[in-house]
Every structure is written in structure tokens, then in C-alpha cells.
Scaffold this active site. Structure first.
Site, PDB file in Angstrom:
ATOM      1  CE  LYS A  13      -2.284  -0.759   3.876  1.00  0.00           C
ATOM      2  NZ  LYS A  13      -1.678  -2.017   4.348  1.00  0.00           N
ATOM      3  NE  ARG A  88      -4.089  -0.725  10.144  1.00  0.00           N
ATOM      4  CZ  ARG A  88      -3.028  -0.201   9.521  1.00  0.00           C
ATOM      5  NH1 ARG A  88      -3.027   1.063   9.140  1.00  0.00           N
ATOM      6  NH2 ARG A  88      -1.968  -0.942   9.269  1.00  0.00           N
ATOM      7  NE  ARG A 127       7.896  -3.238   5.991  1.00  0.00           N
ATOM      8  CZ  ARG A 127       6.702  -2.691   5.905  1.00  0.00           C
ATOM      9  NH1 ARG A 127       6.102  -2.544   4.741  1.00  0.00           N
ATOM     10  NH2 ARG A 127       6.076  -2.282   6.987  1.00  0.00           N
ATOM     11  NE  ARG A 160       6.700  -0.306   9.830  1.00  0.00           N
ATOM     12  CZ  ARG A 160       5.538  -0.192   9.200  1.00  0.00           C
ATOM     13  NH1 ARG A 160       5.476   0.411   8.013  1.00  0.00           N
ATOM     14  NH2 ARG A 160       4.422  -0.652   9.722  1.00  0.00           N
ATOM     15  NE  ARG A 171       2.313  -4.528  11.105  1.00  0.00           N
ATOM     16  CZ  ARG A 171       3.342  -4.380  10.254  1.00  0.00           C
ATOM     17  NH1 ARG A 171       4.497  -4.994  10.480  1.00  0.00           N
ATOM     18  NH2 ARG A 171       3.217  -3.622   9.196  1.00  0.00           N
TER      19      ARG A 171
HETATM   20  P1  AMP Z   1       1.035   0.895   8.811  1.00  0.00           P
HETATM   21  O1  AMP Z   1       2.257   1.709   8.548  1.00  0.00           O
HETATM   22  O2  AMP Z   1      -0.157   1.333   8.023  1.00  0.00           O
HETATM   23  O3  AMP Z   1       1.295  -0.593   8.685  1.00  0.00           O
HETATM   24  O4  AMP Z   1       0.628   1.166  10.337  1.00  0.00           O
HETATM   25  C1  AMP Z   1       1.512   0.828  11.393  1.00  0.00           C
HETATM   26  C2  AMP Z   1       0.752   0.740  12.700  1.00  0.00           C
HETATM   27  O5  AMP Z   1       0.167   2.010  13.022  1.00  0.00           O
HETATM   28  C3  AMP Z   1      -0.412  -0.233  12.715  1.00  0.00           C
HETATM   29  O6  AMP Z   1      -0.008  -1.580  12.952  1.00  0.00           O
HETATM   30  C4  AMP Z   1      -1.253   0.325  13.880  1.00  0.00           C
HETATM   31  O7  AMP Z   1      -0.661   0.012  15.127  1.00  0.00           O
HETATM   32  C5  AMP Z   1      -1.091   1.829  13.674  1.00  0.00           C
HETATM   33  N1  AMP Z   1      -2.151   2.370  12.775  1.00  0.00           N
HETATM   34  C6  AMP Z   1      -1.978   2.915  11.537  1.00  0.00           C
HETATM   35  N2  AMP Z   1      -3.155   3.288  11.005  1.00  0.00           N
HETATM   36  C7  AMP Z   1      -4.100   2.982  11.930  1.00  0.00           C
HETATM   37  C8  AMP Z   1      -5.516   3.094  11.970  1.00  0.00           C
HETATM   38  N3  AMP Z   1      -6.210   3.584  10.918  1.00  0.00           N
HETATM   39  N4  AMP Z   1      -6.158   2.680  13.091  1.00  0.00           N
HETATM   40  C9  AMP Z   1      -5.497   2.171  14.146  1.00  0.00           C
HETATM   41  N5  AMP Z   1      -4.156   2.015  14.175  1.00  0.00           N
HETATM   42  C10 AMP Z   1      -3.455   2.406  13.076  1.00  0.00           C
END
Ligand code: AMP
Length: 215
Positions: A13, A88, A127, A160, A171
Site C-alpha cells: 500500500k 481500519r 524489508r 521497523r 498485525r
Molecule cells: P502501517 O504503517 O499502516 O502498517 O501502520 C503501522 C501501525 O500504526 C499499525 O499496525 C497500527 O498500530 C497503527 N495504525 C496505523 N493506522 C491505523 C488506523 N487507521 N487505526 C489504528 N491504528 C493504526
């Protein structure tokens, strides 16, 4: 133009959102990036979110609501945006309906990227991310004196914390148990584009752009 890019963690994404934002001249809003930046800067938001993000769980909807309202009100979204990592949960999707209604946004696209969990686990556990520009590479591409091909910074790639194998599994569970329901919520409401996320970056981008053009 407004796009929501959707799919499991690690499906690509962020990579696609950056490319599409630049090709379409719209803003890239990544809630994960916003949270990681807040954690790095140790802001109030960062302090609340740190443990949750590092465990691979979801930050509460009330906190996310403030983040998304502020981000979408920003003038850099005037020309459109691509939302990466939001919504989400169904409650986040309902909140977004209200924001879209207030901003008079009619028919956004929902781009869904698909890949099996085994592909995702392999990708995420290998990654590395550039701390300067967010570019992603796989570990086997990294060598001594590696210079980021996008922003030219050196020694900026890191793993990360939530790309640890146990956290990746959590996740993915959160995605299957909670986030995947958002897709059913949106079918019949938005213009949906589904793409195989295991293809090359270029093939995925061109697939998305050609389907957007057709709609
Ligand atoms: P991402 O970079 O999109 O994989 O997001 C990393 C982490 O940020 C996720 O695993 C959640 O802990 C938090 N996070 C990001 N977006 C959201 C969201 N819309 N709602 C809740 N937690 C979020």
C-alpha cells in the site's frame, strides 16, 4: 481525486500510494507514517501510540479520528488525496463517511491489493525502510555503503520494530479479524478496484491507473 488504498500489512500500500500520489498530483496520507513520526518526536500522540504500534495492535478510534480530520483538512489535500492505512475499523469507515460528506467528496476509489499471508510474512520480515524518505527495499538489496536510490541518503535504512515475526503475525490477525470487514462495508458504496499485489511494482501501478481511467 480521492483514493483509499486497502489491503493487509505489507501488501504494498505504502509503495503504491507514494507512486500514485506523485503520478496523480495528490497528497499521500499514511496514518502509519503520521504515528511513527509522532513516536519519533515523542509528542503526546507519540507517547500514547508507541506501545500499541510496536505490539502491532490498533490505535483507538478516538485518537485516529483527530488525526484523520486534521490531515484531510490540510490544504495539501485540496487537489485530492490517497489514504493509506485508514480506515481500519468499521467505526473509522463511518467517521470517514461523515468527513467525506462534510468535504462534499462524492465517489472515491477503493483500491484493494491482494496477497497471501505467506508472501506477506516473507516480505515484511525481510524489508528495510529508509528513515529519510520511506522507500522500502528487501534485505538482500542492502550492502555496505548503501545509498538510498530515491533520496540519496546513506546509512538511513532500518528495520521497523513491528516487522518482527511475532508482531507481523499479530498485525495479520488484526487485519483478518477486524480490518478486512471494512472491505465488505465499502463494496457497492465506492468504486472498487482489485489488484494482485504479488505482481511487480510497475505492473501493479499501471493496473491501478488503467482501471482508474476506465471508471
Ligand atoms: P502501517 O504503517 O499502516 O502498517 O501502520 C503501522 C501501525 O500504526 C499499525 O499496525 C497500527 O498500530 C497503527 N495504525 C496505523 N493506522 C491505523 C488506523 N487507521 N487505526 C489504528 N491504528 C493504526
Amino acid at each position: 481525486m480521492q483514493i483509499i488504498i486497502f489491503g493487509s500489512p505489507g501488501v504494498g500500500k505504502g509503495t503504491q500510494a507514494k507512486i500514485l500520489a506523485s503520478r496523480l498530483g495528490i497528497a499521500h496520507i499514511s496514518t502509519g507514517d503520521i504515528l511513527r513520526e509522532a513516536i519519533k518526536r515523542e509528542t503526546e500522540l507519540g507517547k500514547k501510540a508507541k506501545e500499541i504500534v510496536e505490539k502491532g495492535e490498533l490505535v483507538p478510534d478516538e485518537i485516529m479520528a483527530g488525526i484523520i480530520r486534521d490531515a484531510l483538512k490540510d490544504t495539501r489535500c485540496n487537489n485530492g488525496f490517497i489514504l493509506d492505512g485508514f480506515p481500519r475499523t468499521i467505526d473509522q469507515a463511518k467517521l470517514l463517511d461523515t468527513i467525506f460528506h462534510d468535504l462534499k467528496i462524492g465517489e472515491p476509489f477503493l483500491v484493494k491489493l491482494d496477497a497471501d499471508d505467506d508472501v506477506i510474512v516473507a516480505r515484511l520480515s525481510n524489508r528495510l525502510v529508509c528513515s529519510k524518505c520511506g522507500n522500502i527495499i528487501q534485505k538482500n538489496e542492502y550492502k555496505n555503503d548503501f545509498v538510498c536510490p530515491v533520496c540519496n541518503s546513506s546509512d538511513s535504512y532500518y528495520k521497523r520494530k513491528d516487522d518482527d515475526e511475532e508482531v507481523i503475525k499479530r498485525r495479520l490477525k488484526v487485519y483478518h479479524d477486524t480490518t478486512s470487514q471494512v472491505f465488505s462495508y465499502y463494496t457497492n458504496r465506492l468504486r472498487v478496484i482489485e489488484i494482485d499485489g504479488t505482481r511487480s511494482i510497475e505492473v501493479v501501478t499501471e493496473g491501478i491507473l488503467s482501471q482508474i481511467k476506465k471508471s
